[in-house]
Design a protein around this motif. Sequence first.
Motif, PDB file in Angstrom:
ATOM      1  N   UNK A  77      -6.729   7.171  18.956  1.00 44.84           N
ATOM      2  CA  UNK A  77      -5.535   7.775  18.354  1.00 44.84           C
ATOM      3  C   UNK A  77      -4.448   6.731  18.125  1.00 44.84           C
ATOM      4  N   UNK A  78      -4.229   5.854  19.096  1.00 42.86           N
ATOM      5  CA  UNK A  78      -3.229   4.782  18.949  1.00 42.86           C
ATOM      6  C   UNK A  78      -3.606   3.869  17.787  1.00 42.86           C
ATOM      7  N   UNK A  79      -4.865   3.463  17.707  1.00 43.41           N
ATOM      8  CA  UNK A  79      -5.298   2.560  16.630  1.00 43.41           C
ATOM      9  C   UNK A  79      -5.126   3.205  15.262  1.00 43.41           C
ATOM     10  N   UNK A  80      -5.522   4.443  15.154  1.00 46.48           N
ATOM     11  CA  UNK A  80      -5.472   5.110  13.850  1.00 46.48           C
ATOM     12  C   UNK A  80      -4.051   5.467  13.442  1.00 46.48           C
ATOM     13  N   UNK A  81      -3.230   5.896  14.392  1.00 43.12           N
ATOM     14  CA  UNK A  81      -1.825   6.173  14.075  1.00 43.12           C
ATOM     15  C   UNK A  81      -1.102   4.880  13.683  1.00 43.12           C
ATOM     16  N   UNK A  82      -1.428   3.798  14.360  1.00 37.07           N
ATOM     17  CA  UNK A  82      -0.840   2.496  14.017  1.00 37.07           C
ATOM     18  C   UNK A  82      -1.267   2.066  12.623  1.00 37.07           C
ATOM     19  N   UNK A  83      -2.540   2.284  12.307  1.00 34.81           N
ATOM     20  CA  UNK A  83      -3.042   1.929  10.974  1.00 34.81           C
ATOM     21  C   UNK A  83      -2.327   2.747   9.896  1.00 34.81           C
ATOM     22  N   UNK A  84      -2.139   4.030  10.142  1.00 34.38           N
ATOM     23  CA  UNK A  84      -1.434   4.876   9.165  1.00 34.38           C
ATOM     24  C   UNK A  84      -0.007   4.375   8.974  1.00 34.38           C
ATOM     25  N   UNK A  85       0.666   4.050  10.077  1.00 40.70           N
ATOM     26  CA  UNK A  85       2.039   3.534   9.968  1.00 40.70           C
ATOM     27  C   UNK A  85       2.066   2.237   9.167  1.00 40.70           C
ATOM     28  N   UNK A  86       1.120   1.363   9.410  1.00 43.38           N
ATOM     29  CA  UNK A  86       1.058   0.109   8.642  1.00 43.38           C
ATOM     30  C   UNK A  86       0.811   0.377   7.162  1.00 43.38           C
ATOM     31  N   UNK A  87      -0.014   1.360   6.851  1.00 43.64           N
ATOM     32  CA  UNK A  87      -0.258   1.694   5.441  1.00 43.64           C
ATOM     33  C   UNK A  87       0.989   2.281   4.790  1.00 43.64           C
ATOM     34  N   UNK A  88       1.726   3.096   5.530  1.00 44.12           N
ATOM     35  CA  UNK A  88       2.989   3.629   5.005  1.00 44.12           C
ATOM     36  C   UNK A  88       3.965   2.477   4.755  1.00 44.12           C
ATOM     37  N   UNK A  89       4.068   1.575   5.722  1.00 47.45           N
ATOM     38  CA  UNK A  89       4.969   0.426   5.564  1.00 47.45           C
ATOM     39  C   UNK A  89       4.521  -0.467   4.401  1.00 47.45           C
ATOM     40  N   UNK A  90       3.208  -0.633   4.249  1.00 48.72           N
ATOM     41  CA  UNK A  90       2.685  -1.445   3.141  1.00 48.72           C
ATOM     42  C   UNK A  90       3.037  -0.810   1.806  1.00 48.72           C
ATOM     43  N   UNK A  91       2.897   0.506   1.718  1.00 51.34           N
ATOM     44  CA  UNK A  91       3.254   1.198   0.478  1.00 51.34           C
ATOM     45  C   UNK A  91       4.726   1.065   0.152  1.00 51.34           C
ATOM     46  N   UNK A  92       5.556   1.229   1.160  1.00 51.83           N
ATOM     47  CA  UNK A  92       7.005   1.105   0.960  1.00 51.83           C
ATOM     48  C   UNK A  92       7.368  -0.307   0.520  1.00 51.83           C
ATOM     49  N   UNK A  93       6.771  -1.292   1.175  1.00 47.26           N
ATOM     50  CA  UNK A  93       7.045  -2.688   0.807  1.00 47.26           C
ATOM     51  C   UNK A  93       6.547  -2.980  -0.607  1.00 47.26           C
ATOM     52  N   UNK A  94       5.404  -2.445  -0.963  1.00 47.94           N
ATOM     53  CA  UNK A  94       4.862  -2.668  -2.314  1.00 47.94           C
ATOM     54  C   UNK A  94       5.777  -2.077  -3.379  1.00 47.94           C
ATOM     55  N   UNK A  95       6.388  -0.936  -3.074  1.00 45.80           N
ATOM     56  CA  UNK A  95       7.271  -0.284  -4.057  1.00 45.80           C
ATOM     57  C   UNK A  95       8.657  -0.923  -4.118  1.00 45.80           C
ATOM     58  N   UNK A  96       9.031  -1.639  -3.089  1.00 45.60           N
ATOM     59  CA  UNK A  96      10.397  -2.180  -3.041  1.00 45.60           C
ATOM     60  C   UNK A  96      10.383  -3.700  -3.005  1.00 45.60           C
ATOM     61  N   UNK A  97      10.277  -4.271  -1.832  1.00 42.60           N
ATOM     62  CA  UNK A  97      10.409  -5.713  -1.643  1.00 42.60           C
ATOM     63  C   UNK A  97       9.398  -6.552  -2.386  1.00 42.60           C
ATOM     64  N   UNK A  98       8.165  -6.084  -2.504  1.00 37.59           N
ATOM     65  CA  UNK A  98       7.126  -6.885  -3.154  1.00 37.59           C
ATOM     66  C   UNK A  98       7.355  -7.013  -4.656  1.00 37.59           C
ATOM     67  N   UNK A  99       8.306  -6.270  -5.170  1.00 34.09           N
ATOM     68  CA  UNK A  99       8.627  -6.376  -6.596  1.00 34.09           C
ATOM     69  C   UNK A  99       9.647  -7.476  -6.847  1.00 34.09           C
ATOM     70  N   UNK A 100       9.999  -8.227  -5.799  1.00 34.10           N
ATOM     71  CA  UNK A 100      10.907  -9.358  -5.939  1.00 34.10           C
ATOM     72  C   UNK A 100      10.091 -10.619  -6.196  1.00 34.10           C
ATOM     73  N   UNK A 101      10.771 -11.734  -6.353  1.00 37.39           N
ATOM     74  CA  UNK A 101      10.080 -13.007  -6.585  1.00 37.39           C
ATOM     75  C   UNK A 101       9.754 -13.738  -5.284  1.00 37.39           C
ATOM     76  N   UNK A 102      10.054 -13.156  -4.148  1.00 34.55           N
ATOM     77  CA  UNK A 102       9.870 -13.823  -2.849  1.00 34.55           C
ATOM     78  C   UNK A 102       8.414 -13.660  -2.402  1.00 34.55           C
TER      79      UNK A 102
END
Length: 125
Positions: A77-102
């Motif tokens: 449960x810890x591993x899978x919940x952590x993975x889901x959180x990382x995927x949510x964070x990855x999606x958020x970063x892809x939609x926001x910060x990753x659209x920069x030139x950095x």
Amino acid sequence: MSGETLLYVGSIMIAVWGVAHIAPTQSVVAGFGDISADNRRIITMEWVAEGLTLCFIGLLTLLVTLLSDPASASAVLVYRASAVMLLVMAGWTAMTGARTSIVPIKVCPLVKTGVAVLLLAGSAM
């Protein structure tokens, strides 16, 4: 590669990524130029909070792997919940910060997704 090895690699990778996220905070904030003190504090708070979250996920999954049976229901449960959180964070970063030139921010969703895959694969073995 064994499931435990995948869990260790993923845990350490994301914890190190979290530390690497926190380390350049001062220069990241300075990169915003002449902004108000309140805005500097908010950017600092959010930048460090994400790094601490990544460190927490890494340390939590590492400690669960070290100190318990990685195949137990609570560990999985810890591993899978952590993975889901990382995927949510990855999606958020892809939609926001990753659209920069950095470049490190562009790489961030890939690292988070990669570690999520390691945790999911490791928890399934």
